[in-house]
Enzyme design. Structure first.
Site, short mmCIF file in Angstrom:
data_model
loop_
_atom_site.label_atom_id
_atom_site.label_comp_id
_atom_site.label_asym_id
_atom_site.label_seq_id
_atom_site.Cartn_x
_atom_site.Cartn_y
_atom_site.Cartn_z
N SER A 98 0.83 -1.20 0.00
CA SER A 98 0.00 0.00 0.00
C SER A 98 0.87 1.25 0.00
O SER A 98 1.65 1.47 -0.92
CB SER A 98 -0.96 -0.04 1.19
OG SER A 98 -1.90 0.99 1.12
N ASP A 234 -2.80 6.22 -3.56
CA ASP A 234 -1.62 5.62 -2.95
C ASP A 234 -1.06 4.51 -3.84
O ASP A 234 -1.49 4.34 -4.98
CB ASP A 234 -1.97 5.09 -1.55
CG ASP A 234 -2.90 3.90 -1.59
OD1 ASP A 234 -3.62 3.71 -2.59
OD2 ASP A 234 -2.92 3.11 -0.61
N ASP A 236 -1.25 1.26 -4.15
CA ASP A 236 -2.07 0.20 -4.77
C ASP A 236 -3.45 0.68 -5.18
O ASP A 236 -4.31 -0.13 -5.51
CB ASP A 236 -2.17 -1.01 -3.86
CG ASP A 236 -3.02 -0.79 -2.62
OD1 ASP A 236 -2.91 0.30 -2.03
OD2 ASP A 236 -3.76 -1.70 -2.23
#
Length: 470
Positions: A98, A234, A236
């Site tokens: 992430s 962000d 992902d």
């Protein structure tokens, strides 16, 4: 390795190789015991951090070792992988850390029915053992084009063709796996887009930490290119970022609120860290609060009445049942999505003939900010939060400048002051960080309160004082 607010996280060097393979085997064994392996295909996606391709190969080896069929979906947003796997009736594995730094990585697990729950996490750990998976070449079918197309079609349906005509939108591309998708969908809706800040190395963009130095160029881009907004996501693609035309960031919970209104939600499910103005707004019949983390939001969405939308304070938005847009049903996708709230906010502003700043100014919300102290060992956060919880005299002394009117313990320690302000401390579930969320009557008061909260927490934990913040 440990499960955080959403998925398994740890150092990339600790996850690569046998660790990833063991966790994938455990997940597949847990799914088998639940009778939720679907048709035997396991769809694998990844973000753009350097360790992700090799870990994706580890996942594929484990899938083959389990007697199942790995399918490569390439580099794509997490919600795109989840959407495709659920539509195809298969499980899914997303290799991503992430927003956390590149030296870390993780796995997100999806059953054919959707994102795993906290109970599933426990089931995976119960199935974890020391079995190894030998190195072997694995050939995977390539479904990357189909997965990307399915996600883009869903996103394009959120905005009528031409709705953003006349808008000029910058895309802070950095290393987000959603960077190309954002441009395609916005241009399809009529906007002119300019790609900015594209990076060939991984950039850990935390969409809640507005004070990070990496966001410093954004206000200048607004003026330089004559932009109405800058958008991003962000690493992902499940947490959105939006700066309005005046140079102000729009908080994730505000994005989620506007998206929920745009989609006609009756019920909203969101963690305790989202703005308290949700209840005061009167926009929704039900506002249900949870702990931080998409598994908690998803569990509460399953029990929420009527048409339901979930979102987190980071803006990641989840679609529950009975949501309709312009007379069309929007299929459920109970996993965080960055694209959906960005498109809904832009669509809502365009529909009203307003700029984003004007749209947000009309909402009955307190000014809210959030940031974090980085590189804080979990043990230090635990001692600080434990003392706040167990020693009322200590908490009262600490908050003496503000006073404590109410305490909420749903996730971390949230203090309401006599003046109606809020300070919330909680340890991040994804990284060694202590997060601080605040609300106040004005932006200036919120900034002062956040600075006080971060400085106070750092002092109490014996950390250096935080540096200057934007």
């Amino acid at each position: 390795m440990k499960f955080g607010t959403s998925g398994l996280r740890g150092l990339a060097t600790a996850l690569a190789g046998q660790a990833a393979r063991r966790y994938v085997l455990a997940f597949l064994e847990h799914a088998r015991r639940k009778g939720e392996l679907g048709d035997g295909r396991v769809f694998i996606g990844r973000d753009l951090r350097p360790s992700s391709p090799a870990i994706a190969e580890d996942c594929a080896m484990a899938v083959v070792a389990a007697g199942l069929v790995p399918v490569d979906c390439g580099a794509l947003p997490t919600p795109a992988l989840a959407l495709h796997a659920m539509a195809e009736g298969g499980a899914a594995l997303m290799v991503t850390g992430s927003h956390i730094p590149a030296d870390r990585n993780g796995l997100k697990f999806y059953l054919p029915s959707g994102e795993i729950s906290k109970a599933d996490e426990e089931g995976i750990l119960a199935c974890l053992d020391e079995r190894g998976v030998p190195d072997r070449p694995v050939r995977m079918a390539d479904a990357s084009a189909e997965a990307a197309a399915r996600y883009l079609a869903r996103c394009a349906g959120l905005l009528p063709e031409g709705q953003l005509a006349g808008w000029r939108i910058g895309i802070f591309e950095h290393s987000s796996v959603a960077r190309d998708s954002l441009g395609l969908v916005l241009r399809a809706a009529g906007a002119e887009t300019i790609g900015l800040g594209r990076s060939g190395h991984f950039v850990p963009v935390d969409t809640e930490a507005f004070g990070d130095a990496l966001f410093a160029p954004l206000p200048g881009w607004l003026d330089q290119y004559g932009l109405d907004a800058v958008v991003s996501a962000d690493g992902d693609g499940d947490r959105p970022l939006l700066m309005d035309g005046s140079g102000q960031f729009v908080r994730g919970d505000v994005l989620g609120l506007i998206a929920a209104r745009y989609l006609g939600a009756d019920s909203v499910v969101t963690p305790v860290t989202s703005n308290s103005g949700l209840e005061r707004s009167g926009f929704f019949a039900h506002v249900i609060r949870t702990r931080v983390g998409s598994p908690h939001v998803i569990a509460a969405m399953a029990a929420a009445p009527d048409a339901v939308i979930g979102f987190e304070a980071n803006g990641g938005t989840l679609v529950g049942r009975n949501i309709r847009l312009d007379g069309r049903a929007l299929p459920e996708l109970a996993t965080r999505d960055a694209m959906l709230p960005l498109l809904c906010v832009l669509g809502a502003a365009a529909r009203r003939g307003q700029g984003i700043a004007e749209l947000v100014a009309g909402l009955p919300l307190q000014a809210a900010l959030a940031d974090r102290l980085q590189n804080v060992p979990d043990a230090r956060s635990a001692v600080f939060l434990g003392r706040l919880a167990d020693d009322p005299a200590y908490a009262e002394a600490l908050f003496a400048p503000h006073g404590i009117a109410e305490l909420v313990r749903i996730d971390g320690m949230q203090f309401r002051t006599g003046a109606g302000e809020m300070v919330h401390f909680r340890a991040s579930g994804n990284a060694p960080e202590l997060r601080c969320y605040v609300e106040a009557a004005t932006p200036e008061a919120a900034r002062a309160l956040l600075d006080w909260g971060l400085a106070t927490a750092a002092r109490e934990m014996g950390l250096p004082p935080p540096g200057p913040r934007a």
